[in-house]
Write a protein that holds these residues in place. Structure first.
Motif, mmCIF file in Angstrom:
data_model
loop_
_atom_site.group_PDB
_atom_site.id
_atom_site.type_symbol
_atom_site.label_atom_id
_atom_site.label_comp_id
_atom_site.label_asym_id
_atom_site.label_seq_id
_atom_site.Cartn_x
_atom_site.Cartn_y
_atom_site.Cartn_z
ATOM 1 N N UNK A 107 0.843 -1.181 0.000
ATOM 2 C CA UNK A 107 0.000 0.000 0.000
ATOM 3 C C UNK A 107 0.884 1.238 0.000
ATOM 4 N N UNK B 273 -9.409 2.783 1.762
ATOM 5 C CA UNK B 273 -9.333 3.473 3.041
ATOM 6 C C UNK B 273 -9.877 4.897 2.947
ATOM 7 N N UNK B 274 -10.444 5.344 4.066
ATOM 8 C CA UNK B 274 -10.740 6.743 4.233
ATOM 9 C C UNK B 274 -9.490 7.489 4.667
ATOM 10 N N UNK B 275 -9.617 8.804 4.804
ATOM 11 C CA UNK B 275 -8.459 9.622 5.194
ATOM 12 C C UNK B 275 -8.173 9.563 6.685
ATOM 13 N N UNK C 41 -0.799 0.452 10.347
ATOM 14 C CA UNK C 41 -2.128 0.282 10.937
ATOM 15 C C UNK C 41 -2.241 -1.029 11.709
ATOM 16 N N UNK D 20 -13.778 -2.355 7.812
ATOM 17 C CA UNK D 20 -12.713 -2.567 8.795
ATOM 18 C C UNK D 20 -12.416 -1.254 9.513
ATOM 19 N N UNK E 148 -4.230 0.842 -2.120
ATOM 20 C CA UNK E 148 -3.678 -0.424 -2.604
ATOM 21 C C UNK E 148 -2.817 -0.201 -3.842
ATOM 22 N N UNK F 246 -8.348 -3.204 -0.012
ATOM 23 C CA UNK F 246 -9.162 -2.340 0.823
ATOM 24 C C UNK F 246 -9.098 -0.912 0.320
ATOM 25 N N UNK G 86 -8.438 4.662 11.159
ATOM 26 C CA UNK G 86 -8.712 4.468 9.742
ATOM 27 C C UNK G 86 -9.871 3.500 9.546
ATOM 28 N N UNK H 197 -1.866 12.846 5.114
ATOM 29 C CA UNK H 197 -3.261 13.244 5.344
ATOM 30 C C UNK H 197 -4.261 12.454 4.502
ATOM 31 N N UNK H 198 -3.817 11.339 3.942
ATOM 32 C CA UNK H 198 -4.730 10.459 3.220
ATOM 33 C C UNK H 198 -4.618 9.047 3.768
ATOM 34 N N UNK H 199 -5.619 8.222 3.480
ATOM 35 C CA UNK H 199 -5.525 6.822 3.854
ATOM 36 C C UNK H 199 -4.656 6.055 2.875
ATOM 37 N N UNK H 200 -4.207 4.862 3.276
ATOM 38 C CA UNK H 200 -3.408 4.039 2.362
ATOM 39 C C UNK H 200 -4.205 3.658 1.117
ATOM 40 N N UNK I 26 -3.840 3.578 13.845
ATOM 41 C CA UNK I 26 -2.459 3.788 13.427
ATOM 42 C C UNK I 26 -1.786 4.804 14.331
ATOM 43 N N UNK J 223 3.783 0.720 2.634
ATOM 44 C CA UNK J 223 3.587 -0.318 3.642
ATOM 45 C C UNK J 223 3.477 -1.678 2.965
ATOM 46 N N UNK K 268 0.686 -5.353 9.347
ATOM 47 C CA UNK K 268 1.354 -4.320 8.555
ATOM 48 C C UNK K 268 2.768 -4.077 9.061
ATOM 49 N N UNK L 7 -12.514 14.890 10.807
ATOM 50 C CA UNK L 7 -11.152 14.703 10.314
ATOM 51 C C UNK L 7 -10.162 14.789 11.480
ATOM 52 N N UNK M 289 -9.124 0.336 11.671
ATOM 53 C CA UNK M 289 -7.728 0.173 12.036
ATOM 54 C C UNK M 289 -7.299 1.370 12.879
#
Lengths: 113, 114
Positions: A36, B105-107, B43, B33, A46, B103, B91, A41-44, B37, A89, A103, B9, B35
């Motif tokens: 990933x 993911x959101x921010x 995560x 899900x 894929x 997956x 997350x 400021x963002x999510x991972x 972090x 990651x 992870x 946020x 998570x």
């Protein structure tokens, strides 16, 4: 013991060259591995995966290599571009769970112009 | 939007305060899900929902943590009596399949407990 380890917190690479990100694991029963990518400021997001029955998977500029005897996988990015600067990651599914991913701590890749 | 949405946020809480974190998954995604972090770490799994059923909550750190997804879409992670060690980014991720191979993911929600 099921662990995924990324021992390099950061890596700096010149634009246009190859970036190699490494990941080691302890459990030989992992079914597949995932990479990933995460911007601040963002999510991972894929990036690429590899099944444990393969030793290589390629998707455009990204190639993942799996060395089962060494319990090691690596992500190659070539050529590296400024937009590749992010935290990467590696992850693997926990053996005794259908839902949990384990992870690594991540490697911050910096592409220098 | 088309992605996973999390709110708020950012959340600053005083120690002992209760907080609720919201996740709107991608429409139609079966799996959801949560998570946690911590700074400089990867995560760590908290809990998993398949539609409205919470199939795995083994990663929740204590009984102060509670998650629900009553209608199989929006999910809420609630933390009661927050403590400083709860400070982390939370997350949420969703997937259209039953597995966890890809997956979305959101921010995240960055929680700071003072």
């Amino acid at each position: 013991d099921q662990q995924v380890k990324q021992n390099s917190p950061s890596l700096s690479v010149q634009e246009g060259r190859i970036s190699i990100l490494n990941c080691d694991y302890t459990n030989s029963m992992f079914d597949y591995f995932l990479w990933y990518k995460k911007y601040p400021a963002e999510g991972p997001t894929f990036l690429i995966s590899i099944s444990s029955i393969k030793d290589k998977n390629e998707d455009g500029r990204f190639t993942v290599f799996l060395n089962k005897s060494a319990k090691h996988l690596s992500l190659h990015i070539v050529p590296s571009q400024p937009g590749d600067s992010a935290v990467y990651f590696c992850a693997a599914p926990q053996e005794d769970s259908n839902y949990q991913l384990i992870w690594g701590a991540g490697t911050k890749l910096i592409i220098k112009p | 939007g088309a992605g996973v949405s999390q709110s708020p946020r950012y959340k600053v809480a005083k120690r002992g305060q209760d907080v609720a974190l919201r996740c709107d998954p991608i429409s139609g995604h079966v799996s959801l899900f949560w998570y946690q972090q911590a700074l400089g770490q990867g995560p760590e799994f908290l809990t998993y929902f398949q539609n409205e059923a919470q199939l795995d909550k083994s990663g929740l750190p204590s009984d102060r943590f509670f998650a629900e997804r009553p209608e199989g879409s929006v999910s809420t992670l609630k933390i009661q009596r927050t403590q400083q060690e709860d400070s982390a980014v939370y997350l949420c991720a969703s997937s259209k399949s039953l597995g966890n191979e890809k997956l979305f993911f959101g921010s995240g929600t960055q929680l700071s407990v003072l």
